[in-house]
Design a protein around this motif. Sequence first.
Motif, PDB file in Angstrom:
ATOM      1  N   VAL A 193       5.609  18.678 -64.528  1.00 20.82           N
ATOM      2  CA  VAL A 193       6.405  18.459 -63.786  1.00 20.82           C
ATOM      3  C   VAL A 193       7.672  18.032 -64.724  1.00 20.82           C
ATOM      4  O   VAL A 193       7.370  17.660 -65.856  1.00 20.82           O
ATOM      5  N   PRO A 194       9.096  18.277 -63.941  1.00 23.31           N
ATOM      6  CA  PRO A 194      10.398  17.959 -65.047  1.00 23.31           C
ATOM      7  C   PRO A 194      10.174  16.318 -65.222  1.00 23.31           C
ATOM      8  O   PRO A 194       9.508  15.604 -64.499  1.00 23.31           O
ATOM      9  N   ALA A 195      11.150  15.932 -66.088  1.00 27.63           N
ATOM     10  CA  ALA A 195      11.614  14.546 -66.128  1.00 27.63           C
ATOM     11  C   ALA A 195      13.033  14.492 -65.844  1.00 27.63           C
ATOM     12  O   ALA A 195      13.893  15.180 -66.114  1.00 27.63           O
ATOM     13  N   LEU A 196      13.437  13.255 -65.628  1.00 21.53           N
ATOM     14  CA  LEU A 196      14.911  12.875 -65.491  1.00 21.53           C
ATOM     15  C   LEU A 196      15.588  12.710 -66.738  1.00 21.53           C
ATOM     16  O   LEU A 196      16.820  13.159 -66.736  1.00 21.53           O
ATOM     17  N   ASP A 197      14.815  12.185 -67.749  1.00 24.55           N
ATOM     18  CA  ASP A 197      15.664  11.965 -69.158  1.00 24.55           C
ATOM     19  C   ASP A 197      15.771  13.462 -69.431  1.00 24.55           C
ATOM     20  O   ASP A 197      14.745  14.157 -69.785  1.00 24.55           O
ATOM     21  N   SER A 235      12.186  19.133 -58.064  1.00 25.93           N
ATOM     22  CA  SER A 235      13.552  18.969 -58.321  1.00 25.93           C
ATOM     23  C   SER A 235      13.985  17.495 -58.615  1.00 25.93           C
ATOM     24  O   SER A 235      12.700  16.715 -58.428  1.00 25.93           O
ATOM     25  N   ASN A 236      14.806  16.934 -59.215  1.00 30.32           N
ATOM     26  CA  ASN A 236      15.080  15.512 -59.323  1.00 30.32           C
ATOM     27  C   ASN A 236      14.723  14.605 -58.221  1.00 30.32           C
ATOM     28  O   ASN A 236      14.288  13.592 -58.333  1.00 30.32           O
ATOM     29  N   ALA A 237      15.243  15.222 -56.810  1.00 29.57           N
ATOM     30  CA  ALA A 237      14.974  14.585 -55.551  1.00 29.57           C
ATOM     31  C   ALA A 237      13.410  14.164 -55.553  1.00 29.57           C
ATOM     32  O   ALA A 237      13.205  13.326 -54.693  1.00 29.57           O
ATOM     33  N   PRO A 245       6.381  12.017 -59.975  1.00 29.48           N
ATOM     34  CA  PRO A 245       6.766  12.526 -58.760  1.00 29.48           C
ATOM     35  C   PRO A 245       6.825  11.325 -57.609  1.00 29.48           C
ATOM     36  O   PRO A 245       6.135  10.256 -57.748  1.00 29.48           O
ATOM     37  N   ASN A 246       7.558  11.321 -56.621  1.00 27.79           N
ATOM     38  CA  ASN A 246       7.229  10.599 -55.379  1.00 27.79           C
ATOM     39  C   ASN A 246       6.742  11.214 -54.398  1.00 27.79           C
ATOM     40  O   ASN A 246       5.875  12.251 -54.755  1.00 27.79           O
ATOM     41  N   ASP A 247       6.453  11.030 -53.239  1.00 27.29           N
ATOM     42  CA  ASP A 247       5.647  11.455 -52.292  1.00 27.29           C
ATOM     43  C   ASP A 247       5.827  12.871 -51.943  1.00 27.29           C
ATOM     44  O   ASP A 247       5.025  13.817 -51.725  1.00 27.29           O
ATOM     45  N   GLY A 249       7.317  14.895 -54.003  1.00 31.24           N
ATOM     46  CA  GLY A 249       7.009  15.827 -55.279  1.00 31.24           C
ATOM     47  C   GLY A 249       5.616  15.990 -55.312  1.00 31.24           C
ATOM     48  O   GLY A 249       4.987  17.058 -55.586  1.00 31.24           O
ATOM     49  N   TYR A 250       4.627  14.851 -54.691  1.00 29.99           N
ATOM     50  CA  TYR A 250       3.242  15.100 -54.773  1.00 29.99           C
ATOM     51  C   TYR A 250       2.657  16.005 -53.659  1.00 29.99           C
ATOM     52  O   TYR A 250       1.878  16.778 -53.922  1.00 29.99           O
ATOM     53  N   ALA A 251       3.407  16.099 -52.769  1.00 28.22           N
ATOM     54  CA  ALA A 251       3.075  17.049 -51.543  1.00 28.22           C
ATOM     55  C   ALA A 251       3.340  18.260 -52.039  1.00 28.22           C
ATOM     56  O   ALA A 251       2.568  19.368 -51.835  1.00 28.22           O
ATOM     57  N   LYS A 252       4.393  18.765 -52.891  1.00 28.65           N
ATOM     58  CA  LYS A 252       4.728  20.130 -53.444  1.00 28.65           C
ATOM     59  C   LYS A 252       3.480  20.552 -54.557  1.00 28.65           C
ATOM     60  O   LYS A 252       3.098  21.440 -54.659  1.00 28.65           O
ATOM     61  N   MET A 253       3.205  19.584 -55.173  1.00 27.96           N
ATOM     62  CA  MET A 253       2.052  19.655 -56.253  1.00 27.96           C
ATOM     63  C   MET A 253       0.961  20.080 -55.360  1.00 27.96           C
ATOM     64  O   MET A 253       0.015  20.887 -55.800  1.00 27.96           O
ATOM     65  N   ALA A 254       0.604  19.530 -54.401  1.00 29.02           N
ATOM     66  CA  ALA A 254      -0.563  19.662 -53.656  1.00 29.02           C
ATOM     67  C   ALA A 254      -0.251  21.160 -53.138  1.00 29.02           C
ATOM     68  O   ALA A 254      -1.326  21.888 -52.986  1.00 29.02           O
ATOM     69  N   SER A 255       0.633  21.629 -52.287  1.00 25.70           N
ATOM     70  CA  SER A 255       0.672  22.890 -51.825  1.00 25.70           C
ATOM     71  C   SER A 255       0.498  23.751 -52.869  1.00 25.70           C
ATOM     72  O   SER A 255      -0.259  25.060 -52.861  1.00 25.70           O
ATOM     73  N   LEU A 256       0.934  23.616 -54.330  1.00 21.99           N
ATOM     74  CA  LEU A 256       0.528  24.557 -55.299  1.00 21.99           C
ATOM     75  C   LEU A 256      -0.874  24.801 -55.963  1.00 21.99           C
ATOM     76  O   LEU A 256      -1.344  25.993 -55.808  1.00 21.99           O
ATOM     77  N   TRP A 257      -1.473  23.561 -55.879  1.00 29.47           N
ATOM     78  CA  TRP A 257      -2.946  23.469 -56.043  1.00 29.47           C
ATOM     79  C   TRP A 257      -3.834  24.297 -55.027  1.00 29.47           C
ATOM     80  O   TRP A 257      -4.556  24.896 -55.190  1.00 29.47           O
ATOM     81  N   TYR A 258      -3.135  23.911 -53.614  1.00 31.44           N
ATOM     82  CA  TYR A 258      -3.955  24.560 -52.560  1.00 31.44           C
ATOM     83  C   TYR A 258      -3.858  25.979 -52.520  1.00 31.44           C
ATOM     84  O   TYR A 258      -4.979  26.849 -52.491  1.00 31.44           O
ATOM     85  N   ALA A 259      -2.685  26.569 -52.839  1.00 30.76           N
ATOM     86  CA  ALA A 259      -2.546  28.047 -52.858  1.00 30.76           C
ATOM     87  C   ALA A 259      -3.575  28.710 -54.078  1.00 30.76           C
ATOM     88  O   ALA A 259      -4.070  29.545 -53.791  1.00 30.76           O
ATOM     89  N   SER A 260      -3.477  27.982 -55.099  1.00 31.04           N
ATOM     90  CA  SER A 260      -4.308  28.514 -56.361  1.00 31.04           C
ATOM     91  C   SER A 260      -5.704  28.449 -55.762  1.00 31.04           C
ATOM     92  O   SER A 260      -6.468  29.295 -56.270  1.00 31.04           O
ATOM     93  N   LEU A 261      -6.345  27.517 -55.246  1.00 22.29           N
ATOM     94  CA  LEU A 261      -7.508  27.395 -54.786  1.00 22.29           C
ATOM     95  C   LEU A 261      -7.812  28.338 -53.746  1.00 22.29           C
ATOM     96  O   LEU A 261      -9.064  28.849 -53.769  1.00 22.29           O
ATOM     97  N   GLU A 262      -7.046  28.913 -53.011  1.00 20.22           N
ATOM     98  CA  GLU A 262      -7.228  30.011 -52.159  1.00 20.22           C
ATOM     99  C   GLU A 262      -7.763  31.259 -52.765  1.00 20.22           C
ATOM    100  O   GLU A 262      -8.902  31.964 -52.562  1.00 20.22           O
ATOM    101  N   ARG A 263      -6.959  31.550 -54.088  1.00 24.98           N
ATOM    102  CA  ARG A 263      -7.531  32.764 -54.917  1.00 24.98           C
ATOM    103  C   ARG A 263      -8.778  32.382 -55.819  1.00 24.98           C
ATOM    104  O   ARG A 263      -9.747  33.387 -55.762  1.00 24.98           O
TER     105      ARG A 263
END
Length: 457
Positions: A193-197, A235-237, A245-247, A249-263
Amino acid sequence: MNDNVVAESGARLPLLSRLRWAALVASVFAASCTAPCANSEAGDEQGLRETSPALRTAHEARANEAAAVAIMPLGDSITHGAGSSTTSSYRAELWQRMVGLAGYPIDFVGSQRDGQLPDIDHEGHSGWRIDQIAAKIDGWLATSKPQIVLLHIGTNDMNQNYQVGTAPDRLNALIDQILAGAPGATVVVAQVVPALDGAINGRIATFNAAIPGIVQSKVAQGKRVRMVDMFHALSNADLADTLHPNDSGYAKMASLWYASLERILADGREWPHVVTGLEAGQTAPAWLDTVEASTNVGGYPCCGLTRMESSPRNELAHGGVSALMYSGSDKSASGPSYSYNRVFDVHIPISTDTVLSYWIYPQQANGTFVALDFAMTDGSNLRDSGVVDQFGARVHPQFQGEGKHLAVNQWNLVRANLGRLAGKTIDRIHLGYDQPANTGAYRGYVDDIRIVDTPAP
């Protein structure tokens, strides 16, 4: 690009802890088990058929646990859950999607235990670099025996400016080490994930740029390695601080792991991303009566309303007791009249077999000029994509109404294959009204919204 390299993303259900669930199963057996029960446990199918529903449920629960896929969340404080309001990282949302939405039994494994979810095992170590994970990974793999490893590592190498130039080499070696220690396992490697700095983020971008080549080289060798792009998804938000990440951001991470697990787990089953009838415990709107863009549309002619509504009601439903009610008033017959309201905040990668479906109940002819719409992360939308429904009408509010296939005062199914949008990611789900020709009030309901991957038989 090779499919093994490209990233491939829900109803939220109440969660029981694993200990409570184990106690529940034990109590069911204690209460229900008589002499025939022993025969059932030994595999006597006739005995199992004759036992109580509660006992059969307990048997199924035990069978599911035995069949659970062992998944090791591996990494640093981001895997641990720093920045998360519950220290659950992406793990809680991923567990909910896998178990509560897809109905797939999983078992998170690892030596660490944190978060608020039924399965709190993980291998996330705050502050650790790639070399520190590599020093311990052999023992963890021997103990946990994961079938899938979700690897997000490298953030601390970049944050500490630790031998940045050779970090990709260390990652490459770590992947080989995991594959050697867990033969047959699949490793899903994240571009971190990105960093703010700005300085740290620049190092992260350079590190991430090397990861596709590393993964491609493993795939070329016949190894089970995939990649997910967390860097561009957040994103920064979506960050709680400089690194974590905030919550959301973590939800977005979960969605990508979830999609990868499908395949990875592909077994022909339907893979749901959003399934909601607006009922308690299911995915709820992130916004109520919130206009994204509107012109010449006001509120329904009652109650002093000034804009289009879009919120759950219990007045009429296709299934259950709730549905998403919409209403408004078209003010112009000579120019554009539309209102697109934000409803759901999501992050759903679209694949070639993703399908949208929903039921709609328009209460006037004007109410047929309504459709669900998507805002994509690349700035495009569903309504202008050319995607059509099962009748050949574009999934655009105007063309849905002009198609004349939505009957007033009854439930109508709208179903559309989103395959032509494969590679895009849905960022928000909108509800839109759009009609250039007529004026007047409109009202209706939308229910049983589904966005699922439906592999061909």
